[in-house]
Scaffold this motif. Structure first.
Motif, PDB file in Angstrom:
ATOM      1  N   ASP A  37       0.822  -1.202   0.000  1.00 41.65           N
ATOM      2  CA  ASP A  37       0.000   0.000   0.000  1.00 41.65           C
ATOM      3  C   ASP A  37       0.855   1.251   0.000  1.00 41.65           C
ATOM      4  OD1 ASP A  37      -2.311  -1.513   0.063  1.00 41.65           O
ATOM      5  OD2 ASP A  37      -2.591  -1.305   2.220  1.00 41.65           O
ATOM      6  N   GLU A  39      -0.061   5.273   0.573  1.00 42.81           N
ATOM      7  CA  GLU A  39      -1.148   6.155   0.988  1.00 42.81           C
ATOM      8  C   GLU A  39      -1.006   7.516   0.330  1.00 42.81           C
ATOM      9  OE1 GLU A  39      -0.301   5.765   5.216  1.00 42.81           O
ATOM     10  OE2 GLU A  39      -2.167   4.619   5.413  1.00 42.81           O
ATOM     11  N   MET A  41      -1.761  11.201   0.936  1.00 47.92           N
ATOM     12  CA  MET A  41      -1.940  11.911   2.193  1.00 47.92           C
ATOM     13  C   MET A  41      -1.953  13.421   1.988  1.00 47.92           C
ATOM     14  SD  MET A  41      -1.715   9.292   4.398  1.00 47.92           S
ATOM     15  CE  MET A  41      -1.336  10.049   5.962  1.00 47.92           C
ATOM     16  N   ILE A  67      -4.052   4.204  -1.868  1.00 45.47           N
ATOM     17  CA  ILE A  67      -5.288   4.445  -1.123  1.00 45.47           C
ATOM     18  C   ILE A  67      -5.331   5.918  -0.721  1.00 45.47           C
ATOM     19  CG2 ILE A  67      -6.677   3.816   0.888  1.00 45.47           C
ATOM     20  CD1 ILE A  67      -4.997   1.198   1.018  1.00 45.47           C
ATOM     21  N   ASN A  68      -6.423   6.597  -1.083  1.00 43.91           N
ATOM     22  CA  ASN A  68      -6.575   7.996  -0.685  1.00 43.91           C
ATOM     23  C   ASN A  68      -6.990   8.054   0.782  1.00 43.91           C
ATOM     24  OD1 ASN A  68      -7.077  10.681  -0.313  1.00 43.91           O
ATOM     25  ND2 ASN A  68      -8.554  10.882  -1.967  1.00 43.91           N
ATOM     26  N   ARG A  69      -6.059   8.470   1.638  1.00 43.00           N
ATOM     27  CA  ARG A  69      -6.304   8.550   3.082  1.00 43.00           C
ATOM     28  C   ARG A  69      -6.669   9.966   3.534  1.00 43.00           C
ATOM     29  NH1 ARG A  69      -7.086   3.438   4.498  1.00 43.00           N
ATOM     30  NH2 ARG A  69      -5.224   2.142   4.326  1.00 43.00           N
ATOM     31  N   GLU A  70      -6.700  10.892   2.592  1.00 38.65           N
ATOM     32  CA  GLU A  70      -6.984  12.276   2.972  1.00 38.65           C
ATOM     33  C   GLU A  70      -8.475  12.552   2.883  1.00 38.65           C
ATOM     34  OE1 GLU A  70      -5.623  16.837   2.086  1.00 38.65           O
ATOM     35  OE2 GLU A  70      -5.046  15.305   0.670  1.00 38.65           O
ATOM     36  N   GLU A  71      -9.042  12.957   3.991  1.00 34.70           N
ATOM     37  CA  GLU A  71     -10.463  13.314   4.011  1.00 34.70           C
ATOM     38  C   GLU A  71     -10.646  14.656   3.318  1.00 34.70           C
ATOM     39  OE1 GLU A  71     -13.043  11.466   5.066  1.00 34.70           O
ATOM     40  OE2 GLU A  71     -11.579   9.880   5.455  1.00 34.70           O
ATOM     41  N   PRO A 105     -11.840  10.229  -1.135  1.00 35.11           N
ATOM     42  CA  PRO A 105     -11.349   9.695   0.143  1.00 35.11           C
ATOM     43  C   PRO A 105     -11.810   8.250   0.376  1.00 35.11           C
ATOM     44  CG  PRO A 105     -12.094  11.945   0.429  1.00 35.11           C
ATOM     45  CD  PRO A 105     -12.487  11.535  -0.978  1.00 35.11           C
ATOM     46  N   GLY A 106     -10.862   7.399   0.743  1.00 31.14           N
ATOM     47  CA  GLY A 106     -11.152   5.996   1.001  1.00 31.14           C
ATOM     48  C   GLY A 106     -11.068   5.096  -0.223  1.00 31.14           C
ATOM     49  N   SER A 108      -9.367   3.335  -3.673  1.00 29.85           N
ATOM     50  CA  SER A 108      -8.034   2.831  -3.985  1.00 29.85           C
ATOM     51  C   SER A 108      -7.938   2.447  -5.455  1.00 29.85           C
ATOM     52  CB  SER A 108      -7.694   1.630  -3.101  1.00 29.85           C
ATOM     53  OG  SER A 108      -8.536   0.545  -3.402  1.00 29.85           O
TER      54      SER A 108
END
Length: 176
Positions: A37, A39, A41, A67-71, A105-106, A108
């Motif tokens: 993975d 991320e 960020m 994976i987009n982890r940024e809200e 966000p969330g 992938s």
């Protein structure tokens, strides 16, 4: 001292060595198929965006999942390739380029890497902010450094400055 204990000890050592070789081969194979993975960020205020890790080395056949982890922000993972936004080629010749499209966000996106060499990629909306990454599959291709130096002037300064050096990735294996 009899020869029987030495013979038994030798057989045990040989069997242990064989088991160790089998375990190492299995472990190496398992790692080659492992998904890694990365991320996508960003700082809370959006002032700083990045891939984590920014640079790494993997084995041929491994899959990377971004994976987009940024809200509250969208990102992409896009290969530096003329097919995508007219960017310079910064992946191995003959390798498949990719573009995830916008990842909410969330969400992938995954790519399996089958061609050895150096792959540079970026986030479309954040390239000017230096959101770039580098993946080395097995070993760098022979013209990796020359290819990058020839196209450096075509990149935004923040992107050009954001790449982790090939030598550092080779030495550390993963650079966050």
């Amino acid at each position: 001292m009899s020869t029987l204990p030495n013979a038994n000890r030798r057989r045990i050592l040989q069997a242990s060595g064989s088991l160790l070789l089998v375990a190492m081969a299995y472990s190496r194979h398992a790692r080659a198929g492992e998904t890694i993975d990365i991320e996508l960020m960003g700082a809370g205020n959006g002032a700083h965006v990045w891939f984590n890790p920014r640079g790494l080395i993997i084995k041929r056949g491994q899959t990377i999942r971004w994976i987009n982890r940024e809200e509250g922000n969208v990102h992409t993972t896009t290969a530096y390739h003329p097919d995508y936004h007219g960017k310079p080629l910064r992946i191995p010749h003959g390798a498949q380029p990719w573009d995830s499209g916008y990842l909410m966000p969330g969400e992938s996106f995954s790519v399996t890497f089958d061609t050895p060499g150096v792959y540079d990629y970026y986030c479309v909306p954040h390239e000017h902010a230096g959101m770039v990454g580098r993946i080395i599959v097995d070993t760098p291709d022979a013209d990796a450094q020359a290819l990058r130096q020839a196209s450096d002037a075509l990149l935004p300064a923040a992107a050009r400055d954001g790449f982790v050096a090939i030598e550092l990735i080779m030495a550390k294996r993963v650079v966050e």
